[in-house]
Design an enzyme around this catalytic site. Sequence first.
Site, short mmCIF file in Angstrom:
data_model
loop_
_atom_site.label_atom_id
_atom_site.label_comp_id
_atom_site.label_asym_id
_atom_site.label_seq_id
_atom_site.Cartn_x
_atom_site.Cartn_y
_atom_site.Cartn_z
N LYS A 154 34.78 37.82 18.64
CA LYS A 154 35.89 36.90 18.94
C LYS A 154 35.52 35.49 18.50
CE LYS A 154 33.95 34.69 22.73
NZ LYS A 154 33.40 33.34 22.71
N ASP A 200 33.79 37.32 29.66
CA ASP A 200 34.53 37.60 28.41
C ASP A 200 34.99 39.05 28.29
OD1 ASP A 200 34.14 35.11 27.42
OD2 ASP A 200 32.59 35.65 25.97
O1 C5P Z 1 30.03 35.67 32.81
P1 C5P Z 1 28.88 35.59 31.89
O2 C5P Z 1 27.73 36.45 32.34
O3 C5P Z 1 29.22 35.81 30.48
O4 C5P Z 1 28.38 34.10 31.97
C1 C5P Z 1 27.11 33.67 31.54
C2 C5P Z 1 26.82 32.35 32.21
O5 C5P Z 1 27.69 31.34 31.69
C3 C5P Z 1 27.05 32.34 33.69
O6 C5P Z 1 25.89 32.69 34.38
C4 C5P Z 1 27.44 30.91 33.98
O7 C5P Z 1 26.29 30.14 34.11
C5 C5P Z 1 28.14 30.47 32.71
N1 C5P Z 1 29.59 30.53 32.81
C6 C5P Z 1 30.27 29.58 33.54
N2 C5P Z 1 31.64 29.63 33.64
C7 C5P Z 1 32.32 30.57 32.99
C8 C5P Z 1 31.66 31.54 32.21
C9 C5P Z 1 30.29 31.48 32.14
O8 C5P Z 1 29.65 28.70 34.15
N3 C5P Z 1 33.66 30.59 33.07
#
Ligand code: C5P
Length: 294
Positions: free
Chosen positions: A6, A132
């Site tokens: 993406k 995501d």
């Molecule tokens: O959700 P995901 O594991 O992909 O996110 C990785 C890191 O990115 C999370 O641990 C967080 O620190 C940060 N994040 C965030 N806000 C979001 C998505 C991700 O702070 N909306």
Amino acid sequence: MRPPAKLNISLVVFGPREDGYHDLHTVMGTINLYDDLHLKFADKPGIHLYCTGLECPANGDNLTYKAAELLARHVRLEPAVDIYLHKRIPAGGGLGGASSDAAACLLGLNRLWSLNLPQEELELIASQLGSDVPFFLNGPVALCTGRGEIIQKLPHRCKRTILLIIPDIHISTAQVYRNYTFDENKVNEDIRRARYFLCRGDLDGLLIQGINSLTEVTMSLSEALQNLRHRLNDMGIAEVHMTGSGSCLFAVSESMGEITAWELEIKRQNIAQPLQVSFYDHDEIFLENHHADF
Ligand code: C5P
């Protein structure tokens, strides 16, 4: 199955929430850069993950493995599955490759195991895997809010060819978000601009705005990425955009000749891997890709 990468057509990030995540307003679109994922019944119990192509963990740390594990637990099934994953989407680039593989794995196992779980249930499982992942169950273009898991599919499409610029730099998403400073005025202005183009269904117009709240914080964390942006500016690419939390950059032009000239020059200077990509046009292509092997 061919899980696609993406690109964030726009990304606006609000302040931190109580759970540590950040609320987002992001428009994402799938592009024609894929991994390959094959799922098969295994003749021994367990989840067996075999990885080829670009480097990625071939164990329980892999989000695809976690997806299979979580889905099996959710439906109380003892898994016996072989997962073959060929990686073409680089990790740590803001292209969502691992999330896309995980989403494809959920869709594929839902069929392989004849679970018939509805989309909403898959989305709930997906959101436990990563912010995501629910987007990739939808696609090809959506407005994602909340921490990214609230999906509103969009009928609009981006027509522009993109020059994706893939540096050999890996950025930790968590580190980027940790260092992000919320500027309310800037965020309000970015949201206003994003809505202006969204209301008109003009995603190409939105794309060339280069709205990404994380660009400058990511640049501040990586001198190598700053240098790369300077080199790209020096070769005449005035507007260099970033996808997600980086490190992949991209450039847009109405002229295919210009895109090709940039591509050749980046290759000649050997400063990153350039790749011409485009957004998906049709929902059907997204669905066919996910269901092609069944
Ligand atoms: O959700 P995901 O594991 O992909 O996110 C990785 C890191 O990115 C999370 O641990 C967080 O620190 C940060 N994040 C965030 N806000 C979001 C998505 C991700 O702070 N909306």
